[in-house]
Motif scaffolding. Sequence first.
Motif, PDB file in Angstrom:
ATOM      1  N   UNK A 120       0.853  -1.183   0.000  1.00 34.65           N
ATOM      2  CA  UNK A 120       0.000   0.000   0.000  1.00 34.65           C
ATOM      3  C   UNK A 120       0.887   1.230   0.000  1.00 34.65           C
ATOM      4  N   UNK A 121       0.527   2.194  -0.814  1.00 37.91           N
ATOM      5  CA  UNK A 121       1.342   3.382  -0.956  1.00 37.91           C
ATOM      6  C   UNK A 121       1.432   3.774  -2.403  1.00 37.91           C
ATOM      7  N   UNK A 122       1.965   4.945  -2.648  1.00 40.43           N
ATOM      8  CA  UNK A 122       2.000   5.448  -4.026  1.00 40.43           C
ATOM      9  C   UNK A 122       3.115   4.849  -4.864  1.00 40.43           C
ATOM     10  N   UNK A 123       2.890   4.817  -6.150  1.00 43.87           N
ATOM     11  CA  UNK A 123       3.908   4.502  -7.142  1.00 43.87           C
ATOM     12  C   UNK A 123       4.557   3.145  -6.914  1.00 43.87           C
ATOM     13  N   UNK A 124       3.754   2.150  -6.617  1.00 45.96           N
ATOM     14  CA  UNK A 124       4.265   0.778  -6.436  1.00 45.96           C
ATOM     15  C   UNK A 124       5.075   0.363  -7.659  1.00 45.96           C
ATOM     16  N   UNK A 125       4.666   0.805  -8.819  1.00 43.56           N
ATOM     17  CA  UNK A 125       5.323   0.401 -10.063  1.00 43.56           C
ATOM     18  C   UNK A 125       6.733   0.978 -10.206  1.00 43.56           C
ATOM     19  N   UNK A 126       7.169   1.818  -9.278  1.00 39.05           N
ATOM     20  CA  UNK A 126       8.523   2.365  -9.293  1.00 39.05           C
ATOM     21  C   UNK A 126       9.496   1.594  -8.409  1.00 39.05           C
ATOM     22  N   UNK A 127       9.015   0.514  -7.808  1.00 42.79           N
ATOM     23  CA  UNK A 127       9.834  -0.180  -6.822  1.00 42.79           C
ATOM     24  C   UNK A 127      10.290  -1.557  -7.290  1.00 42.79           C
ATOM     25  N   UNK A 128      11.556  -1.822  -7.023  1.00 38.09           N
ATOM     26  CA  UNK A 128      12.075  -3.182  -7.107  1.00 38.09           C
ATOM     27  C   UNK A 128      11.514  -3.945  -5.905  1.00 38.09           C
ATOM     28  N   UNK A 129      11.008  -5.133  -6.168  1.00 36.99           N
ATOM     29  CA  UNK A 129      10.433  -5.945  -5.108  1.00 36.99           C
ATOM     30  C   UNK A 129      11.216  -7.246  -4.978  1.00 36.99           C
ATOM     31  N   UNK A 130      11.464  -7.634  -3.741  1.00 32.72           N
ATOM     32  CA  UNK A 130      12.252  -8.845  -3.511  1.00 32.72           C
ATOM     33  C   UNK A 130      11.681  -9.644  -2.351  1.00 32.72           C
ATOM     34  N   UNK A 131      12.049 -10.883  -2.341  1.00 32.23           N
ATOM     35  CA  UNK A 131      11.758 -11.771  -1.217  1.00 32.23           C
ATOM     36  C   UNK A 131      13.084 -12.162  -0.560  1.00 32.23           C
ATOM     37  N   UNK A 132      13.082 -12.107   0.763  1.00 35.70           N
ATOM     38  CA  UNK A 132      14.185 -12.591   1.571  1.00 35.70           C
ATOM     39  C   UNK A 132      13.638 -13.647   2.523  1.00 35.70           C
ATOM     40  N   UNK A 133      14.541 -14.390   3.118  1.00 31.86           N
ATOM     41  CA  UNK A 133      14.121 -15.326   4.156  1.00 31.86           C
ATOM     42  C   UNK A 133      15.172 -15.375   5.250  1.00 31.86           C
ATOM     43  N   UNK A 134      14.718 -15.757   6.412  1.00 30.73           N
ATOM     44  CA  UNK A 134      15.633 -15.870   7.549  1.00 30.73           C
ATOM     45  C   UNK A 134      15.240 -17.073   8.388  1.00 30.73           C
ATOM     46  N   UNK A 135      16.165 -17.999   8.482  1.00 27.15           N
ATOM     47  CA  UNK A 135      15.982 -19.183   9.320  1.00 27.15           C
ATOM     48  C   UNK A 135      16.578 -18.909  10.692  1.00 27.15           C
ATOM     49  N   UNK A 136      16.159 -19.657  11.705  1.00 24.87           N
ATOM     50  CA  UNK A 136      16.689 -19.436  13.054  1.00 24.87           C
ATOM     51  C   UNK A 136      18.212 -19.522  13.082  1.00 24.87           C
ATOM     52  N   UNK A 137      18.840 -18.529  13.688  1.00 27.02           N
ATOM     53  CA  UNK A 137      20.288 -18.545  13.823  1.00 27.02           C
ATOM     54  C   UNK A 137      21.060 -18.151  12.579  1.00 27.02           C
ATOM     55  N   UNK A 138      20.354 -17.753  11.533  1.00 26.54           N
ATOM     56  CA  UNK A 138      21.016 -17.392  10.270  1.00 26.54           C
ATOM     57  C   UNK A 138      20.673 -15.966   9.871  1.00 26.54           C
ATOM     58  N   UNK A 139      21.464 -15.430   8.981  1.00 30.07           N
ATOM     59  CA  UNK A 139      21.209 -14.091   8.477  1.00 30.07           C
ATOM     60  C   UNK A 139      20.092 -14.067   7.456  1.00 30.07           C
ATOM     61  N   UNK A 140      19.686 -12.863   7.095  1.00 27.55           N
ATOM     62  CA  UNK A 140      18.625 -12.708   6.104  1.00 27.55           C
ATOM     63  C   UNK A 140      19.210 -12.965   4.710  1.00 27.55           C
ATOM     64  N   UNK A 141      18.562 -13.855   3.977  1.00 26.19           N
ATOM     65  CA  UNK A 141      19.069 -14.352   2.706  1.00 26.19           C
ATOM     66  C   UNK A 141      18.159 -13.921   1.559  1.00 26.19           C
ATOM     67  N   UNK A 142      18.754 -13.394   0.488  1.00 28.55           N
ATOM     68  CA  UNK A 142      17.970 -13.041  -0.675  1.00 28.55           C
ATOM     69  C   UNK A 142      17.442 -14.274  -1.385  1.00 28.55           C
ATOM     70  N   UNK A 143      16.158 -14.281  -1.687  1.00 30.93           N
ATOM     71  CA  UNK A 143      15.506 -15.410  -2.347  1.00 30.93           C
ATOM     72  C   UNK A 143      15.281 -15.107  -3.826  1.00 30.93           C
ATOM     73  N   UNK A 144      14.658 -13.955  -4.093  1.00 33.95           N
ATOM     74  CA  UNK A 144      14.307 -13.615  -5.463  1.00 33.95           C
ATOM     75  C   UNK A 144      13.984 -12.135  -5.550  1.00 33.95           C
ATOM     76  N   UNK A 145      14.102 -11.587  -6.766  1.00 30.21           N
ATOM     77  CA  UNK A 145      13.838 -10.172  -6.964  1.00 30.21           C
ATOM     78  C   UNK A 145      13.215  -9.955  -8.333  1.00 30.21           C
ATOM     79  N   UNK A 146      12.429  -8.878  -8.449  1.00 30.14           N
ATOM     80  CA  UNK A 146      11.781  -8.557  -9.711  1.00 30.14           C
ATOM     81  C   UNK A 146      11.817  -7.051  -9.919  1.00 30.14           C
ATOM     82  N   UNK A 147      12.107  -6.647 -11.147  1.00 26.23           N
ATOM     83  CA  UNK A 147      12.196  -5.225 -11.469  1.00 26.23           C
ATOM     84  C   UNK A 147      10.807  -4.587 -11.508  1.00 26.23           C
ATOM     85  N   UNK A 148      10.760  -3.252 -11.490  1.00 24.30           N
ATOM     86  CA  UNK A 148       9.470  -2.558 -11.368  1.00 24.30           C
ATOM     87  C   UNK A 148       8.394  -2.968 -12.374  1.00 24.30           C
TER      88      UNK A 148
END
Length: 126
Positions: A25-53
């Motif tokens: 929710x918010x303006x100009x969603x189509x201007x944003x790169x969107x990504x998914x990250x994940x974090x398992x217990x005891x681990x850092x946040x890991x990039x999963x996937x990304x998509x351009x605007x």
Amino acid sequence: QLQLVESGGGLVQPGGSLRLSCAASGPLFEDYVMSWFRQAPGKGREGVSSITPQGGSTWYADSMEGRFTISRDNAKNMVYLQMTRLKPEDAAIYYCAARHYSGSYRWTDPSDYHYWGLGTQVTVSS
């Protein structure tokens, strides 16, 4: 400013599938790169996937390539992550993240993102 809310997590057996959703929710969603990250217990946040605007380019972490598919619907301000052939090691909290398309960035670097959801839990277990 964007607000992001993930949904679709849950318990699935190994080999199963889930589709995660991220509502923005918010303006100009189509201007944003969107990504998914994940974090398992005891681990850092890991990039999963990304998509351009406009959805023209996508990227995946090596271990997800061929199993996960990212997509977006700019008319609905939504981003999706279709996950198939899930493995126990895919269990984590999955986060949706957004950054404006301008400027340089590394899609796998959490510090390059400006907006985050609270996450949705994915559990893979028999």
